[in-house]
Write a protein that holds these residues in place. Structure first.
Motif, PDB file in Angstrom:
ATOM      1  N   ARG A   4       0.842  -1.190   0.000  1.00  0.00           N
ATOM      2  CA  ARG A   4       0.000   0.000   0.000  1.00  0.00           C
ATOM      3  C   ARG A   4       0.875   1.237   0.000  1.00  0.00           C
ATOM      4  O   ARG A   4       1.910   1.264   0.627  1.00  0.00           O
ATOM      5  CB  ARG A   4      -0.885   0.019   1.250  1.00  0.00           C
ATOM      6  N   GLU A   5       0.376   2.227  -0.725  1.00  0.00           N
ATOM      7  CA  GLU A   5       1.144   3.457  -0.850  1.00  0.00           C
ATOM      8  C   GLU A   5       0.253   4.612  -0.416  1.00  0.00           C
ATOM      9  O   GLU A   5      -0.921   4.612  -0.740  1.00  0.00           O
ATOM     10  CB  GLU A   5       1.515   3.619  -2.338  1.00  0.00           C
ATOM     11  N   PHE A   6       0.791   5.537   0.344  1.00  0.00           N
ATOM     12  CA  PHE A   6      -0.020   6.719   0.676  1.00  0.00           C
ATOM     13  C   PHE A   6       0.876   7.928   0.888  1.00  0.00           C
ATOM     14  O   PHE A   6       2.075   7.802   1.098  1.00  0.00           O
ATOM     15  CB  PHE A   6      -0.871   6.464   1.926  1.00  0.00           C
ATOM     16  N   ARG A   7       0.238   9.075   0.820  1.00  0.00           N
ATOM     17  CA  ARG A   7       0.949  10.328   1.073  1.00  0.00           C
ATOM     18  C   ARG A   7       0.486  10.906   2.377  1.00  0.00           C
ATOM     19  O   ARG A   7      -0.668  10.789   2.750  1.00  0.00           O
ATOM     20  CB  ARG A   7       0.595  11.354  -0.013  1.00  0.00           C
ATOM     21  N   SER A   8       1.411  11.562   3.047  1.00  0.00           N
ATOM     22  CA  SER A   8       1.053  12.247   4.270  1.00  0.00           C
ATOM     23  C   SER A   8       1.919  13.497   4.322  1.00  0.00           C
ATOM     24  O   SER A   8       3.124  13.410   4.535  1.00  0.00           O
ATOM     25  CB  SER A   8       1.296  11.291   5.437  1.00  0.00           C
ATOM     26  N   GLY A   9       1.313  14.610   4.028  1.00  0.00           N
ATOM     27  CA  GLY A   9       2.094  15.837   3.927  1.00  0.00           C
ATOM     28  C   GLY A   9       3.110  15.714   2.809  1.00  0.00           C
ATOM     29  O   GLY A   9       2.768  15.362   1.683  1.00  0.00           O
ATOM     30  N   LEU A  10       4.358  15.935   3.123  1.00  0.00           N
ATOM     31  CA  LEU A  10       5.406  15.866   2.107  1.00  0.00           C
ATOM     32  C   LEU A  10       5.964  14.462   1.944  1.00  0.00           C
ATOM     33  O   LEU A  10       6.818  14.221   1.096  1.00  0.00           O
ATOM     34  CB  LEU A  10       6.552  16.812   2.464  1.00  0.00           C
ATOM     35  N   ALA A  11       5.473  13.545   2.775  1.00  0.00           N
ATOM     36  CA  ALA A  11       6.037  12.190   2.738  1.00  0.00           C
ATOM     37  C   ALA A  11       5.197  11.253   1.892  1.00  0.00           C
ATOM     38  O   ALA A  11       3.979  11.389   1.823  1.00  0.00           O
ATOM     39  CB  ALA A  11       6.136  11.649   4.153  1.00  0.00           C
ATOM     40  N   THR A  12       5.859  10.316   1.234  1.00  0.00           N
ATOM     41  CA  THR A  12       5.160   9.210   0.600  1.00  0.00           C
ATOM     42  C   THR A  12       5.698   7.926   1.229  1.00  0.00           C
ATOM     43  O   THR A  12       6.906   7.793   1.437  1.00  0.00           O
ATOM     44  CB  THR A  12       5.416   9.169  -0.918  1.00  0.00           C
ATOM     45  N   VAL A  13       4.765   7.029   1.541  1.00  0.00           N
ATOM     46  CA  VAL A  13       5.149   5.789   2.213  1.00  0.00           C
ATOM     47  C   VAL A  13       4.638   4.616   1.400  1.00  0.00           C
ATOM     48  O   VAL A  13       3.534   4.677   0.854  1.00  0.00           O
ATOM     49  CB  VAL A  13       4.522   5.719   3.631  1.00  0.00           C
ATOM     50  N   ILE A  14       5.428   3.572   1.307  1.00  0.00           N
ATOM     51  CA  ILE A  14       4.931   2.314   0.759  1.00  0.00           C
ATOM     52  C   ILE A  14       5.207   1.256   1.824  1.00  0.00           C
ATOM     53  O   ILE A  14       6.252   1.292   2.485  1.00  0.00           O
ATOM     54  CB  ILE A  14       5.590   1.970  -0.606  1.00  0.00           C
ATOM     55  N   TYR A  15       4.254   0.360   2.037  1.00  0.00           N
ATOM     56  CA  TYR A  15       4.479  -0.656   3.071  1.00  0.00           C
ATOM     57  C   TYR A  15       3.774  -1.950   2.726  1.00  0.00           C
ATOM     58  O   TYR A  15       2.854  -1.997   1.912  1.00  0.00           O
ATOM     59  CB  TYR A  15       4.041  -0.132   4.447  1.00  0.00           C
ATOM     60  N   ASP A  16       4.252  -3.011   3.361  1.00  0.00           N
ATOM     61  CA  ASP A  16       3.709  -4.347   3.201  1.00  0.00           C
ATOM     62  C   ASP A  16       2.623  -4.526   4.263  1.00  0.00           C
ATOM     63  O   ASP A  16       2.934  -4.614   5.458  1.00  0.00           O
ATOM     64  CB  ASP A  16       4.869  -5.337   3.405  1.00  0.00           C
ATOM     65  N   ASP A  17       1.362  -4.560   3.847  1.00  0.00           N
ATOM     66  CA  ASP A  17       0.282  -4.548   4.846  1.00  0.00           C
ATOM     67  C   ASP A  17       0.080  -5.886   5.544  1.00  0.00           C
ATOM     68  O   ASP A  17      -0.758  -5.992   6.433  1.00  0.00           O
ATOM     69  CB  ASP A  17      -1.019  -4.017   4.237  1.00  0.00           C
ATOM     70  N   GLU A  18       0.839  -6.885   5.169  1.00  0.00           N
ATOM     71  CA  GLU A  18       0.795  -8.131   5.948  1.00  0.00           C
ATOM     72  C   GLU A  18       1.699  -8.029   7.171  1.00  0.00           C
ATOM     73  O   GLU A  18       1.619  -8.861   8.080  1.00  0.00           O
ATOM     74  CB  GLU A  18       1.282  -9.309   5.103  1.00  0.00           C
ATOM     75  N   MET A  19       2.594  -7.054   7.136  1.00  0.00           N
ATOM     76  CA  MET A  19       3.584  -6.977   8.210  1.00  0.00           C
ATOM     77  C   MET A  19       3.360  -5.793   9.150  1.00  0.00           C
ATOM     78  O   MET A  19       3.575  -5.908  10.348  1.00  0.00           O
ATOM     79  CB  MET A  19       4.991  -6.873   7.608  1.00  0.00           C
ATOM     80  N   VAL A  20       2.983  -4.654   8.595  1.00  0.00           N
ATOM     81  CA  VAL A  20       2.765  -3.460   9.419  1.00  0.00           C
ATOM     82  C   VAL A  20       1.510  -2.724   8.939  1.00  0.00           C
ATOM     83  O   VAL A  20       0.959  -3.048   7.880  1.00  0.00           O
ATOM     84  CB  VAL A  20       3.983  -2.489   9.370  1.00  0.00           C
ATOM     85  N   GLY A  21       1.078  -1.747   9.727  1.00  0.00           N
ATOM     86  CA  GLY A  21      -0.116  -0.987   9.374  1.00  0.00           C
ATOM     87  C   GLY A  21       0.240   0.385   8.818  1.00  0.00           C
ATOM     88  O   GLY A  21       1.417   0.738   8.720  1.00  0.00           O
ATOM     89  N   SER A  22      -0.811   1.154   8.501  1.00  0.00           N
ATOM     90  CA  SER A  22      -0.563   2.464   7.898  1.00  0.00           C
ATOM     91  C   SER A  22       0.090   3.431   8.894  1.00  0.00           C
ATOM     92  O   SER A  22       0.613   4.469   8.502  1.00  0.00           O
ATOM     93  CB  SER A  22      -1.862   3.055   7.374  1.00  0.00           C
ATOM     94  N   ASP A  23       0.063   3.060  10.167  1.00  0.00           N
ATOM     95  CA  ASP A  23       0.732   3.920  11.153  1.00  0.00           C
ATOM     96  C   ASP A  23       2.262   3.737  11.124  1.00  0.00           C
ATOM     97  O   ASP A  23       2.978   4.346  11.910  1.00  0.00           O
ATOM     98  CB  ASP A  23       0.196   3.641  12.562  1.00  0.00           C
ATOM     99  N   CYS A  24       2.747   2.912  10.192  1.00  0.00           N
ATOM    100  CA  CYS A  24       4.202   2.650  10.148  1.00  0.00           C
ATOM    101  C   CYS A  24       5.002   3.886   9.757  1.00  0.00           C
ATOM    102  O   CYS A  24       6.221   3.873   9.847  1.00  0.00           O
ATOM    103  CB  CYS A  24       4.524   1.497   9.203  1.00  0.00           C
ATOM    104  N   GLU A  25       4.320   4.939   9.341  1.00  0.00           N
ATOM    105  CA  GLU A  25       5.083   6.143   8.984  1.00  0.00           C
ATOM    106  C   GLU A  25       5.910   6.639  10.162  1.00  0.00           C
ATOM    107  O   GLU A  25       6.993   7.186   9.983  1.00  0.00           O
ATOM    108  CB  GLU A  25       4.148   7.251   8.492  1.00  0.00           C
ATOM    109  N   LYS A  26       5.366   6.410  11.343  1.00  0.00           N
ATOM    110  CA  LYS A  26       6.097   6.901  12.528  1.00  0.00           C
ATOM    111  C   LYS A  26       7.473   6.258  12.685  1.00  0.00           C
ATOM    112  O   LYS A  26       8.393   6.849  13.245  1.00  0.00           O
ATOM    113  CB  LYS A  26       5.268   6.690  13.796  1.00  0.00           C
TER     114      LYS A  26
END
Ligand code: ADP
Ligand code: MG
Length: 242
Positions: A4-26
């Protein structure tokens, strides 16, 4: 599995949703990392190991070497996300795992864009459990020739699947307690179709230079010509040039 890919402010994050959640930006924030890894300096490009929700993870920030690197620190010229080193490494790791190659599972990547000019980025991979890199191992003890052969055959296996490792040095090879090798650090690497013989051979000679250099630095580094013969003969037996 899902990326999954998402933007948050100036950041873009991609993550494996089987391993972590969207809060992994922290996990990419200096404050969080300092508090949760016990690591006080995240400035230089060193990998940081930490635990998160029962997972053993490794955080790596991209950095530039040399003088310019020191001046611009963690910022790069802004490029399209897909062309960034971090996005490429994340997807390359995923593609290699699909090929059953022994590389760490990519967990998340983060890019901080400050368009139009700069960004900084970092990647988190799953830690290869019970492993040490070859530099650490060979400073302490020798590997037997069978293990050197196994490593030679593994490198040719990567090459037979067209994987180019841009910096195949001893620190980018891991060995587990169960005797399994892994390759890490695919920054600037690529899956080339096809991989040229020249690039394949460049990887092997890069490794040789790295071992020679380490032997020059550490008085009791465990590496011999016989070990190298074991590695290269296994490599030559198994490499397929087309
Ligand atoms: N997934 C991983 N599991 C275990 N150790 C790792 C992993 N990724 C990196 N390391 C260790 O951290 C070191 C530095 O990571 P690396 O990806 O090579 O970054 P760089 O060389 O750019 O600092 C490696 O040499 C290896 O010892
Ligand atoms: Mg490395």
């Amino acid at each position: 599995m899902g990326h999954r890919e998402f933007r948050s402010g100036l950041a873009t994050v991609i993550y494996d949703d089987e391993m972590v959640g969207s809060d992994c930006e922290k996990l990419f924030h200096d404050d969080w990392l300092k508090e949760n890894t016990g690591c006080t300096s995240l400035q230089r490009g060193t990998a940081v190991m930490f635990e998160y929700r029962g997972l053993g993870l490794v955080f790596k920030r991209y950095h530039r070497g040399g003088l310019i690197g020191r001046i611009v620190a963690k910022t790069y010229r802004y490029r399209r996300l897909k062309n960034t080193r971090v996005w490429r490494e994340f997807h390359m790791l995923h593609a290699m795992r699909e090929l059953d190659l022994p590389v760490p599972r990519p967990i998340a990547a983060h890019c901080l864009g400050v368009p139009p000019l700069v960004y900084r980025c970092a990647v988190i991979t799953e830690r290869v459990p019970d492993s040490q890199n070859l530099t650490e191992i060979l400073c302490e003890s020798a590997l037997d020739n069978e293990q050197w052969e196994k490593l030679g055959a593994l490198i040719s296996h990567f090459h037979n699947l067209n994987v180019f490792h841009a910096d195949l040095n001893a620190s980018n090879i891991l060995l587990t307690g169960r005797g399994e090798f892994y390759l890490v650090d695919f920054d600037k690497g690529a899956i080339c179709t096809p991989l040229s013989r020249q690039n394949a051979e460049a990887n092997v000679s890069r490794l040789r230079r790295s071992l020679d250099k380490l032997q020059g630095i550490h008085p009791s580094f465990h590496f011999s010509e016989e070990n190298w013969q074991a590695l290269t003969s296994a490599y030559q037996r198994t490499i397929q040039y087309n």
